[in-house]
Enzyme design. Structure first.
Site, PDB file in Angstrom:
ATOM      1  N   ASP A  53       0.838  -1.198   0.000  1.00 47.65           N
ATOM      2  CA  ASP A  53       0.000   0.000   0.000  1.00 47.65           C
ATOM      3  C   ASP A  53       0.875   1.250   0.000  1.00 47.65           C
ATOM      4  OD1 ASP A  53      -2.658   1.412   0.495  1.00 47.65           O
ATOM      5  OD2 ASP A  53      -1.398   2.210   2.100  1.00 47.65           O
ATOM      6  N   TYR A  58       2.890   9.953  -0.260  1.00 45.49           N
ATOM      7  CA  TYR A  58       3.969   9.432   0.590  1.00 45.49           C
ATOM      8  C   TYR A  58       5.360   9.605  -0.016  1.00 45.49           C
ATOM      9  CZ  TYR A  58       0.116   6.765   2.777  1.00 45.49           C
ATOM     10  OH  TYR A  58      -1.045   6.375   3.377  1.00 45.49           O
TER      11      TYR A  58
HETATM   12  N1  NAP Z   1      -5.634   7.607   5.439  1.00 49.06           N
HETATM   13  C1  NAP Z   1      -4.843   6.703   4.925  1.00 49.06           C
HETATM   14  O1  NAP Z   1      -5.076   6.243   3.834  1.00 49.06           O
HETATM   15  C2  NAP Z   1      -3.647   6.214   5.683  1.00 49.06           C
HETATM   16  C3  NAP Z   1      -3.221   6.892   6.828  1.00 49.06           C
HETATM   17  C4  NAP Z   1      -2.141   6.360   7.521  1.00 49.06           C
HETATM   18  C5  NAP Z   1      -1.511   5.203   7.091  1.00 49.06           C
HETATM   19  N2  NAP Z   1      -1.947   4.577   5.959  1.00 49.06           N
HETATM   20  C6  NAP Z   1      -1.302   3.335   5.469  1.00 49.06           C
HETATM   21  O2  NAP Z   1      -1.250   2.442   6.563  1.00 49.06           O
HETATM   22  C7  NAP Z   1       0.066   1.916   6.656  1.00 49.06           C
HETATM   23  C8  NAP Z   1       0.274   1.371   8.042  1.00 49.06           C
HETATM   24  O3  NAP Z   1       0.458   2.410   9.007  1.00 49.06           O
HETATM   25  P1  NAP Z   1       1.879   2.609   9.668  1.00 49.06           P
HETATM   26  O4  NAP Z   1       2.904   2.760   8.605  1.00 49.06           O
HETATM   27  O5  NAP Z   1       1.788   3.650  10.694  1.00 49.06           O
HETATM   28  O6  NAP Z   1       2.142   1.166  10.279  1.00 49.06           O
HETATM   29  P2  NAP Z   1       2.120   0.509  11.692  1.00 49.06           P
HETATM   30  O7  NAP Z   1       2.611  -0.842  11.405  1.00 49.06           O
HETATM   31  O8  NAP Z   1       0.819   0.661  12.391  1.00 49.06           O
HETATM   32  O9  NAP Z   1       3.182   1.359  12.561  1.00 49.06           O
HETATM   33  C9  NAP Z   1       4.444   1.628  12.072  1.00 49.06           C
HETATM   34  C10 NAP Z   1       5.304   2.240  13.183  1.00 49.06           C
HETATM   35  O10 NAP Z   1       5.648   1.211  14.104  1.00 49.06           O
HETATM   36  C11 NAP Z   1       7.056   0.980  14.104  1.00 49.06           C
HETATM   37  N3  NAP Z   1       7.260  -0.478  14.108  1.00 49.06           N
HETATM   38  C12 NAP Z   1       6.811  -1.372  13.189  1.00 49.06           C
HETATM   39  N4  NAP Z   1       7.184  -2.624  13.548  1.00 49.06           N
HETATM   40  C13 NAP Z   1       7.862  -2.521  14.700  1.00 49.06           C
HETATM   41  C14 NAP Z   1       8.492  -3.467  15.559  1.00 49.06           C
HETATM   42  N5  NAP Z   1       8.493  -4.769  15.306  1.00 49.06           N
HETATM   43  N6  NAP Z   1       9.109  -2.999  16.678  1.00 49.06           N
HETATM   44  C15 NAP Z   1       9.109  -1.679  16.973  1.00 49.06           C
HETATM   45  N7  NAP Z   1       8.539  -0.738  16.202  1.00 49.06           N
HETATM   46  C16 NAP Z   1       7.918  -1.151  15.069  1.00 49.06           C
HETATM   47  C17 NAP Z   1       7.586   1.632  12.839  1.00 49.06           C
HETATM   48  O11 NAP Z   1       8.909   2.108  13.047  1.00 49.06           O
HETATM   49  P3  NAP Z   1      10.189   1.427  12.302  1.00 49.06           P
HETATM   50  O12 NAP Z   1      10.263   2.003  10.933  1.00 49.06           O
HETATM   51  O13 NAP Z   1      11.322   1.837  13.202  1.00 49.06           O
HETATM   52  O14 NAP Z   1       9.962  -0.058  12.310  1.00 49.06           O
HETATM   53  C18 NAP Z   1       6.610   2.785  12.642  1.00 49.06           C
HETATM   54  O15 NAP Z   1       6.970   3.907  13.434  1.00 49.06           O
HETATM   55  C19 NAP Z   1       0.934   3.091   6.206  1.00 49.06           C
HETATM   56  O16 NAP Z   1       2.257   2.693   5.907  1.00 49.06           O
HETATM   57  C20 NAP Z   1       0.145   3.541   4.994  1.00 49.06           C
HETATM   58  O17 NAP Z   1       0.427   2.676   3.910  1.00 49.06           O
HETATM   59  C21 NAP Z   1      -3.009   5.060   5.259  1.00 49.06           C
END
Ligand code: NAP
Length: 317
Positions: A53, A58
């Protein structure tokens, strides 16, 4: 990796999807090189992840394009998005159908492909929903007829609309093949407000915000729980404010809070793909392993439900 069918799209998708936005943006926001970001995509694919995604906003479409050049397109279910308003001081300006068409063509060029599997309206606020349906959906349908889009999706702004006001309307309309929904252990309100109806209509559900900041940074979690207690959304006698979710980490339970967070969403009825966003290869490996573990113990799920049942005011950021 577990696989499932993404609702009415019929697409076979991995339970874990790689999210290329959020606080990490494939490492772009955390100081990683482009080669390291491409390596994250390769690592995800080699572990069986077939859902990615991204969004025009982004700045990661070009990185995905480079990965596609290297490893091909056919393995991938690709989801990207377009904002339907543009910032213009002091308010928002809507975009024209011509700009929508150009936006998709720009994304396709950066991604190095001639079609996307799911094209979303990005972060639609409740006040813009009617405009999106009447003025932009017809353009998306035209682009679909041209073969540039396979399925049409909509995403909410979880920070701006943590109660799912927009999606509660959208789920009643017969337009959306896929919805990108905010859901996590802290705000479970999508269960009743979106997933229940989406299951009846066989809409594909992709989850975002499974971990985000509150579930990856202990200090942020403590602060957020204190705020929820102060607002009386969480009962202080239900929770240890200094270690709010420590009860999940035990033999037979979760191995870490992020592990608990992804497993919680993965086994929630009605969800298909759970996005995980990271630029860190060790985190990616840990997260992939979470998706092959069983559901959290029943008593932990009941306790999480009891603690957070009145919460619909936070996204977990
Ligand atoms: N309105 C929308 O359409 C919208 C809005 C927001 C997001 N999105 C989509 O949703 C996706 C998911 O959200 P998200 O990227 O915030 O993902 P998430 O998986 O909920 O959180 C990611 C955060 O957690 C950390 N993290 C992930 N795995 C970890 C682990 N094993 N241990 C410690 N920290 C960890 C990451 O840092 P590190 O990089 O250090 O691992 C990052 O800061 C986005 O990438 C985007 O594609 C869509």
């Amino acid at each position: 990796m577990n696989y499932t069918i993404l609702g009415r799209t019929g697409l076979k998708v991995s339970a874990m999807g790689l999210g290329c936005g959020g606080p990490s943006r494939l490492g772009k926001k955390t100081g990683k090189s482009e080669a390291e970001s491409v390596a994250i995509i390769r690592q995800a694919r080699d572990s069986g992840v077939n859902f990615i995604d991204t969004a025009a906003r982004y700045g990661t479409e070009e990185i995905i394009g480079k990965a596609i050049k290297e490893v091909g397109r056919s393995w991938l279910v690709l989801s990207t998005k377009m904002l339907t308003t543009k910032m213009k001081q002091p308010g928002f300006e809507r975009i024209t159908p011509e700009e929508v068409q150009k936006g998709l063509d720009d994304s396709l060029r950066l991604l190095g492909t001639d079609y996307v599997d799911i094209y979303h309206f990005h972060g639609v606020l409740p006040r813009n929903y009617d405009y999106v349906v009447s003025e932009i959906v017809p353009t998306f349908q035209k682009m679909r007829a041209q073969g540039k889009i396979r399925f049409i999706g909509i995403t909410e702004s979880f920070d701006g609309d943590p109660q799912h006001t927009m999606l509660q309307r959208a789920v009643e309309d017969d337009i959306w093949d896929v919805m990108l929904v905010g859901f996590n252990m802290l705000n479970q309100s999508a269960r009743e407000r979106v997933f229940r109806r989406a299951m009846q209509k066989n809409i594909g559900i992709v989850v975002m915000f499974a971990v985000r900041l509150a579930l990856s940074r202990p200090e942020r979690l403590r602060q957020l729980v204190k705020e929820l207690v102060a607002k009386k959304h969480v009962n202080p006698s239900d929770i240890d404010e200094n270690n709010p979710l420590g009860f999940l980490l035990r033999a037979g339970g979760a191995v870490s809070l992020t592990d608990a967070a992804y497993r919680f969403c993965h086994y929630e009825p009605g969800t298909h793909v759970i996005l995980s966003g990271t630029g860190n290869p060790d985190h990616l490996q840990a997260n992939i392993e979470s998706f092959s573990r069983p559901a959290l113990p029943h008593e932990d799920l009941v306790r999480l439900r009891d603690i957070f049942e009145n919460v619909d005011s936070v996204s977990g950021d």
